[in-house]
Write an enzyme that holds these catalytic residues in place. Structure first.
Site: not given
Ligand code: PGA
Length: 249
Positions: A9-11, A94, A166, A172
């Site tokens: 997930n590159w956001k 998400h 998640e 994050g």
């Molecule tokens: P992260 O994010 O690996 O940076 O914790 C995961 C996500 O939000 O899908």
């Protein structure tokens, strides 16, 4: 056998040049190893067309869309538009979309319907905030997320869903769920699916873990019986780390 999936997930990260470079590096490096997992990347929507034009064997998905066919929805894109650009997967649910864009259970249900209608594969995200984990009511919380947005589906449609657990407190933050916390929740989710549909449907549903998954902790997480891969944020922005995670089965 359940499908093993590692998704990036590159956001809202990367310039166009960086996105192209990362995508090409992932493709080049994956050819040097024999992966047991399917790779998917979720780039910012605007790079979809360009990445797709390289015709590489890496699935591309979108992070978001709007669940109407067309019309006066300034700034939004529809499922048929993204399908048209070559996306095969979408994230739905998400925690960042739930939190910052106020996407509630009812709205997510509409997104699920729209994606299925156009044949997009869904990675449906669920997970609890810290205060819920501290109260130890995370199973009830996650079950409600599934019940409200997914469990109206027919068995045939539910089979098209991949679930990603998640925990919000792990996204994050560098705080990963321990492998026993992940396994406990993944087993619970599989149990909810089994109760609603059947043991067979539950056994065949891939359930990914997401939340500070990295090359150091991936192998331990992926060794859990009910963890079928990962949804990776930060660590998916470096091809080497992403491939190390994908190669952790
Ligand atoms: P992260 O994010 O690996 O940076 O914790 C995961 C996500 O939000 O899908």
């Amino acid at each position: 056998m359940r499908k093993k999936i590692v998704a990036g997930n590159w956001k809202m990260n990367l310039s166009k040049e960086e996105a192209i470079q990362l995508y090409k590096e992932i493709d080049a490096k994956r050819k040097t190893i024999s992966l047991k997992s399917t790779l998917i990347v979720f780039p910012p929507f605007i790079y979809l067309d360009c990445l797709k034009s390289f015709n590489l064997d890496i699935e591309i998905g979108v992070q978001n869309f709007y669940p109407e066919e067309k019309g006066a929805f300034t700034g939004e894109v529809s499922v048929s538009q993204i399908k048209n650009m070559g996306a095969t997967y979408t994230l739905i649910g998400h925690s960042e979309r739930r939190m910052y864009f106020h996407e509630n259970h009812e709205f997510l249900k509409l997104k699920v319907e729209a994606a299925l209608k156009h044949g997009l594969h869904i990675v449906f995200c669920c997970g609890e905030p810290l205060e819920i984990r501290e109260e130890n009511t995370q199973n009830k919380y996650v079950k409600k997320q599934l019940v409200e947005s997914l469990f109206h589906l027919s068995e045939e449609n539910f089979k098209k869903i991949t679930v990603a657990y998640e925990p919000i407190w792990a996204i994050g933050t560098g705080k990963t769920a321990s492998s026993s916390q992940a396994e406990e929740m993944h087993a619970a989710i599989r149990g909810f699916i089994s109760d609603k549909y059947s043991k067979n449907v539950a056994e065949n549903c891939s359930i990914l873990y997401g939340g500070s998954c990295n090359p150091t902790n991936a192998a331990e997480l992926f060794a859990c019986e009910n963890v079928d891969g990962g949804l990776i944020g930060g660590a998916s922005l470096k091809s080497e780390d992403f491939l190390k995670i994908a190669n952790s089965f």
